[in-house]
Design an enzyme around this catalytic site. Structure first.
Site, short mmCIF file in Angstrom:
data_model
loop_
_atom_site.label_atom_id
_atom_site.label_comp_id
_atom_site.label_asym_id
_atom_site.label_seq_id
_atom_site.Cartn_x
_atom_site.Cartn_y
_atom_site.Cartn_z
N ASP A 52 -72.20 44.82 23.72
CA ASP A 52 -73.29 44.48 22.81
C ASP A 52 -72.73 43.46 21.82
OD1 ASP A 52 -75.72 44.78 21.31
OD2 ASP A 52 -75.82 46.85 21.97
N GLU A 100 -82.05 40.92 23.81
CA GLU A 100 -83.03 41.86 23.25
C GLU A 100 -84.18 41.00 22.70
OE1 GLU A 100 -83.64 45.25 19.78
OE2 GLU A 100 -82.27 43.59 19.46
N ASP A 129 -77.98 41.14 20.53
CA ASP A 129 -78.81 41.85 19.57
C ASP A 129 -79.73 40.84 18.87
OD1 ASP A 129 -79.09 44.49 18.20
OD2 ASP A 129 -78.53 43.34 16.43
N HIS A 152 -82.16 52.94 22.50
CA HIS A 152 -81.71 53.72 21.35
C HIS A 152 -82.57 53.52 20.10
CE1 HIS A 152 -80.18 49.72 20.96
NE2 HIS A 152 -79.88 49.96 19.69
N ASP A 153 -83.58 52.67 20.18
CA ASP A 153 -84.41 52.39 19.01
C ASP A 153 -85.78 53.03 19.09
OD1 ASP A 153 -82.55 50.75 17.71
OD2 ASP A 153 -83.17 49.00 18.88
#
Ligand code: GLC
Length: 561
Positions: A120, A282, A221, A344-345
């Site tokens: 990431d 993302e 990200d 994960h969000d």
């Protein structure tokens, strides 16, 4: 609509061409990516926090499952204001996660199982503890001052109306130098100034550091927040309030600025120095497929851009999924589609779509869809056993700062980041110590150990599905063709390569639907490859589809009907 014959006839031309292409097929187009929330997967040293050695110890599990690449959420040194998305040193492994040699061992052990590791990479901001920011903040004349975005007050207040996505103004006054700095996320996550070439150079070095160690690329990200309007113009305000109670804002001047594509091209050049490395973005802001496609550039920006239009589908609705898939697949040559349902969000997809009566069938159906579309699927750890989101019950247990800030209206993201459920022991086999987040009560029944021994489990279904995908050229890289069905609640399609045709039927409703296969395609012989019900064979062409029934069948013989 009778599709099959047409397909068989045109196959000689189209498929011959496809077959040639497939020889050089890029690994990431056929790959299944598995996202691991590093902190929550497996704890090898008993501190209650997942770590790299814990992941290495689970590689056999992952290889057996059949995944090709792991996207690891940040494991770098961080004060954990945003649990790793606030990096204090890009070229280290945070001590709770291990060491650089642990990372190297993970890479080589994964490689020996044909698994790639994708790091990431948080480019938009660092932690406020990063030495770059510490230096930048120290004085107006610091050589790093221009690495971040500083601004004088305007009329004794913040330079403009920009809001942080986590609530409140995006500007923080720093008393030491009497200027504001800009943070799109928490104040502990100051934005880097991407208009400064020194910042770009520094991040290029970071990328090469990990690529040299064997990383297969990066999940970028929030690439859409990298640049801001140099004129710092106010954003327009829309009606109503947003999820954190601030006025709804159109992020016209601090998101998706066109110049960001220049940065993407420059990042792409760096990864292109490494033959197998990729950029996976993302890409959360596009509202249309055309906007999403911009992120692929002219095959010189992202390799893969996550399609959140698919992820954001609110109801289990064939119509909704169909719409986004048709749109996305139509453009597969320009932008190879990327499908995911959880991360994960957000609330895990089983918690979003389960109806309590058909949970098992629904979990299997969503897996079947995501893994049989043309594109690269991303699985989120634990979805393969049907993990659900369990939010904290008490404020004092909340770890995610936005959960504490907006409690109880929004309980934060902890509930989707809970420890992996390996077995039914006290800490679910995740750790021998109390985990950093509580183990969901579902772990007693929903866990890897139990499901490995159950041939009807969700995990067994994923195993079979991934094996079928691997062994089918149609599913790996074949064309995708939508087949209209009489009911708007049924989603059906074909995947086809020169040597293989696979039919997928998804009844996305709690109703029974009669489906006459004769109506869909010219009569054929079908071999059921996988079903989420008891269906073993298709003997009649009239299928009585059960609630949420999912059928994946190989089309064996096309007859002139
Ligand atoms: C991304 C991450 C999220 C994080 C945010 C700020 O959206 O997925 O977890 O909070 O960026 O870095």
């Amino acid at each position: 609509m009778k599709y099959l014959l047409a397909l068989v006839f045109i196959s000689t031309f189209v498929f011959a061409e496809l077959e040639t292409k497939s020889k050089n097929f890029d690994w990431w187009k056929e790959a299944v990516i598995y996202q691991i929330y590093t902190r929550s997967y497996a704890d090898s040293n008993g501190d209650g926090i997942g770590d790299l050695n814990g992941i290495t110890a689970k590689l056999d599990y992952l290889a057996d499952l059949g995944i090709d690449a792991i996207w690891l959420t940040p494991f770098y040194e961080s004060p954990n204001v945003d649990f790793g998305y606030d990096i204090a040193n890009y070229m280290t492994v945070g001590k709770e996660y291990g060491t650089l040699s642990d990372y190297d061992r993970l890479i080589s052990e994964a490689a020996s199982r044909n698994i790639q590791i994708i790091n990431d990479l948080v480019l938009n901001h660092t932690s406020d503890r990063h030495p770059w920011f510490v230096d930048s903040r120290s004085s107006r004349s610091s050589s790093k001052r221009d690495w971040y975005i500083w601004h004088d007050p305007v009329d004794d207040s913040a330079p403009n109306n920009w809001q942080s996505i986590f609530g409140g103004s995006a500007w923080e006054m720093d008393a030491l130098t009497d200027q504001y700095y800009y943070h799109f996320f928490y104040p502990g996550q100051p934005d880097l100034n991407w208009r400064n070439p020194a910042v770009q150079d520094a991040l290029n070095k970071v990328m090469r550091f990990w690529l040299d160690r064997g990383a297969a690329g990066f999940r970028l990200d929030v690439p859409d927040t990298l640049l801001e309007d140099p004129g710092m113009r106010d954003n327009p305000i829309d009606e109503g309030l947003n999820w954190v109670g601030d006025p709804n804002m159109l992020h016209e001047y601090n998101m998706d600025l066109p110049e960001v594509h220049g940065i993407m091209r420059q990042l792409r050049k760096v990864v292109d120095e490494y033959p197998a490395a990729i950029l996976l973005g993302e890409t959360g802001s596009p509202e249309t497929i055309d906007e999403l496609l911009e992120w692929y550039g002219d095959s010189d920006e992202l390799h893969l851009a996550m399609n959140f239009l698919y992820t954001n589908v609110k109801e289990l609705s064939a119509e909704e999924f169909k719409k986004h898939v048709i749109d996305s697949d139509r453009n597969a040559d320009i932008g190879w589609p990327v499908y995911l349902l959880s991360n994960h969000d957000r609330t895990r997809h089983l918690s979003r779509f389960a109806d309590s009566l058909h949970n098992d069938a629904i979990a299997k159906q969503l897996a079947a869809m995501t893994l049989t579309l043309r594109g690269t699927p991303i699985l989120y750890y634990g979805e393969e056993i049907g993990m659900t989101t369990q939010n904290p019950i008490r404020l004092e247990d909340v770890k995610d700062p936005i959960g504490r800030l907006f409690w109880p209206d929004f309980k934060g993201r902890d509930g989707s980041r809970t420890p992996m459920q390996w077995n039914s022991s006290q800490y679910s086999g995740f750790s021998r110590a109390k985990p950093w987040l509580g183990v969901p009560t579902s772990a007693a029944k929903t866990n890897v150990e139990t499901q490995l021994n159950d041939d009807q489990s969700i995990l067994t279904f994923y195993h079979k599905l991934l094996a079928i995908r691997k062994s089918s050229s149609a599913l790996r890289h074949g064309e995708w063709t939508h087949i209209p069905t009489p009911s708007h609640e049924v989603f059906a399609y074909l995947r086809h390569s020169p040597s293989d045709i696979v039919l997928v039927i998804l009844n996305m409703s709690a109703s029974v639907h009669d489906l006459d296969l004769h109506e869909l395609i010219v009569s054929s012989t079908f071999e059921v490859l996988l079903s989420n019900q008891d269906r073993q064979v298709i003997t009649e062409t009239l299928l009585k589809l059960q609630p949420y029934e999912t059928v994946i069948a190989r089309v064996l013989k096309a007859q002139n009907g």
